[in-house]
Motif scaffolding. Structure first.
Motif, mmCIF file in Angstrom:
data_model
loop_
_atom_site.group_PDB
_atom_site.id
_atom_site.type_symbol
_atom_site.label_atom_id
_atom_site.label_comp_id
_atom_site.label_asym_id
_atom_site.label_seq_id
_atom_site.Cartn_x
_atom_site.Cartn_y
_atom_site.Cartn_z
ATOM 1 N N LYS A 9 -39.092 10.901 0.154
ATOM 2 C CA LYS A 9 -38.174 10.765 1.277
ATOM 3 C C LYS A 9 -36.986 9.930 0.823
ATOM 4 O O LYS A 9 -37.150 8.896 0.193
ATOM 5 C CB LYS A 9 -38.896 10.059 2.424
ATOM 6 C CG LYS A 9 -38.154 10.011 3.702
ATOM 7 C CD LYS A 9 -39.002 9.260 4.727
ATOM 8 C CE LYS A 9 -38.783 9.821 6.099
ATOM 9 N NZ LYS A 9 -39.597 9.151 7.102
ATOM 10 N N ASP A 18 -34.138 12.481 4.641
ATOM 11 C CA ASP A 18 -34.459 13.849 4.203
ATOM 12 C C ASP A 18 -35.662 13.830 3.266
ATOM 13 O O ASP A 18 -35.795 12.945 2.424
ATOM 14 C CB ASP A 18 -33.279 14.475 3.466
ATOM 15 C CG ASP A 18 -32.088 14.747 4.361
ATOM 16 O OD1 ASP A 18 -32.247 14.683 5.594
ATOM 17 O OD2 ASP A 18 -31.011 15.031 3.821
ATOM 18 N N GLN A 19 -36.533 14.792 3.415
ATOM 19 C CA GLN A 19 -37.658 14.933 2.496
ATOM 20 C C GLN A 19 -37.255 15.951 1.437
ATOM 21 O O GLN A 19 -36.872 17.075 1.767
ATOM 22 C CB GLN A 19 -38.916 15.392 3.217
ATOM 23 C CG GLN A 19 -40.132 15.349 2.337
ATOM 24 C CD GLN A 19 -41.421 15.387 3.129
ATOM 25 O OE1 GLN A 19 -41.399 15.472 4.341
ATOM 26 N NE2 GLN A 19 -42.526 15.329 2.426
ATOM 27 N N VAL A 20 -37.349 15.547 0.154
ATOM 28 C CA VAL A 20 -36.823 16.349 -0.943
ATOM 29 C C VAL A 20 -37.872 16.560 -2.022
ATOM 30 O O VAL A 20 -38.880 15.848 -2.081
ATOM 31 C CB VAL A 20 -35.575 15.682 -1.569
ATOM 32 C CG1 VAL A 20 -34.443 15.599 -0.564
ATOM 33 C CG2 VAL A 20 -35.897 14.314 -2.112
ATOM 34 N N VAL A 21 -37.603 17.564 -2.876
ATOM 35 C CA VAL A 21 -38.419 17.835 -4.056
ATOM 36 C C VAL A 21 -37.499 17.748 -5.265
ATOM 37 O O VAL A 21 -36.424 18.364 -5.278
ATOM 38 C CB VAL A 21 -39.072 19.237 -3.983
ATOM 39 C CG1 VAL A 21 -39.899 19.510 -5.228
ATOM 40 C CG2 VAL A 21 -39.914 19.381 -2.739
ATOM 41 N N VAL A 45 -42.276 14.830 -4.726
ATOM 42 C CA VAL A 45 -41.874 14.968 -3.330
ATOM 43 C C VAL A 45 -41.684 13.561 -2.773
ATOM 44 O O VAL A 45 -42.532 12.687 -2.972
ATOM 45 C CB VAL A 45 -42.949 15.714 -2.507
ATOM 46 C CG1 VAL A 45 -42.541 15.807 -1.046
ATOM 47 C CG2 VAL A 45 -43.184 17.089 -3.085
ATOM 48 N N ARG A 70 -36.881 19.760 1.905
ATOM 49 C CA ARG A 70 -37.945 20.316 2.743
ATOM 50 C C ARG A 70 -37.661 20.136 4.231
ATOM 51 O O ARG A 70 -37.875 21.057 5.011
ATOM 52 C CB ARG A 70 -39.267 19.655 2.406
ATOM 53 C CG ARG A 70 -39.863 20.182 1.150
ATOM 54 C CD ARG A 70 -41.275 19.747 1.045
ATOM 55 N NE ARG A 70 -41.960 20.576 0.060
ATOM 56 C CZ ARG A 70 -43.209 20.416 -0.249
ATOM 57 N NH1 ARG A 70 -43.919 19.474 0.323
ATOM 58 N NH2 ARG A 70 -43.761 21.201 -1.140
ATOM 59 N N SER A 71 -37.238 18.949 4.619
ATOM 60 C CA SER A 71 -36.924 18.739 6.035
ATOM 61 C C SER A 71 -35.706 17.848 6.136
ATOM 62 O O SER A 71 -35.563 16.878 5.412
ATOM 63 C CB SER A 71 -38.103 18.109 6.767
ATOM 64 O OG SER A 71 -38.390 16.836 6.251
ATOM 65 N N GLN A 87 -34.903 21.053 -3.875
ATOM 66 C CA GLN A 87 -35.178 21.594 -2.545
ATOM 67 C C GLN A 87 -35.160 20.471 -1.522
ATOM 68 O O GLN A 87 -35.621 19.365 -1.801
ATOM 69 C CB GLN A 87 -36.554 22.275 -2.558
ATOM 70 C CG GLN A 87 -36.972 22.899 -1.277
ATOM 71 C CD GLN A 87 -38.378 23.491 -1.372
ATOM 72 O OE1 GLN A 87 -39.087 23.278 -2.340
ATOM 73 N NE2 GLN A 87 -38.763 24.218 -0.357
#
Length: 108
Positions: free
Chosen positions: A69, A58-61, A67, A100-101, A98
């Motif tokens: 992975k 998952d790509q996160v903030v 940012v 992101r993906s 968040q």
């Protein structure tokens, strides 16, 4: 000519304490509950479910604006994210603001 004390008290509005104090306080609390407390609880529940659903890829903030992975979910409190090639950082799960993906779940 003279006004009796009972008549003066009734005329001055020395009525029921319940209607003058308790009802407005209950109304104020009800308004505050629906405008502040309930939306905050809903937002907290959504954040907890998002954090619990984190998985590798998952790509996160983060709360600091980083940012990255997700490379490893260490335990219930920490995850490891890759912020650059070969640079891994351990962060507390609840600092993720968040996703992101999302990655697709592994097929078994």
């Amino acid at each position: 000519m003279f006004v009796t004390p009972a008549y003066a008290q009734a005329a001055a509005g020395g009525g029921d304490v319940f209607t003058s104090l308790v009802i407005p306080m209950v109304l104020i609390f009800g308004i505050m509950y629906f405008l502040l407390i309930r939306p905050q609880q809903k937002k907290l529940k959504e954040h907890q479910s998002m954090v619990e659903a984190l998985r590798r890829g998952d790509q996160v903030v983060t709360a600091g604006g980083i940012v990255g992975k997700v490379t490893k979910v260490r335990d219930d409190a920490e995850i490891e994210i890759e912020i650059a090639t070969g640079v891994n950082v351990r962060v507390v799960k609840h600092t993720i603001t968040q996703v992101r993906s999302k990655t697709e779940p592994a097929k078994t």
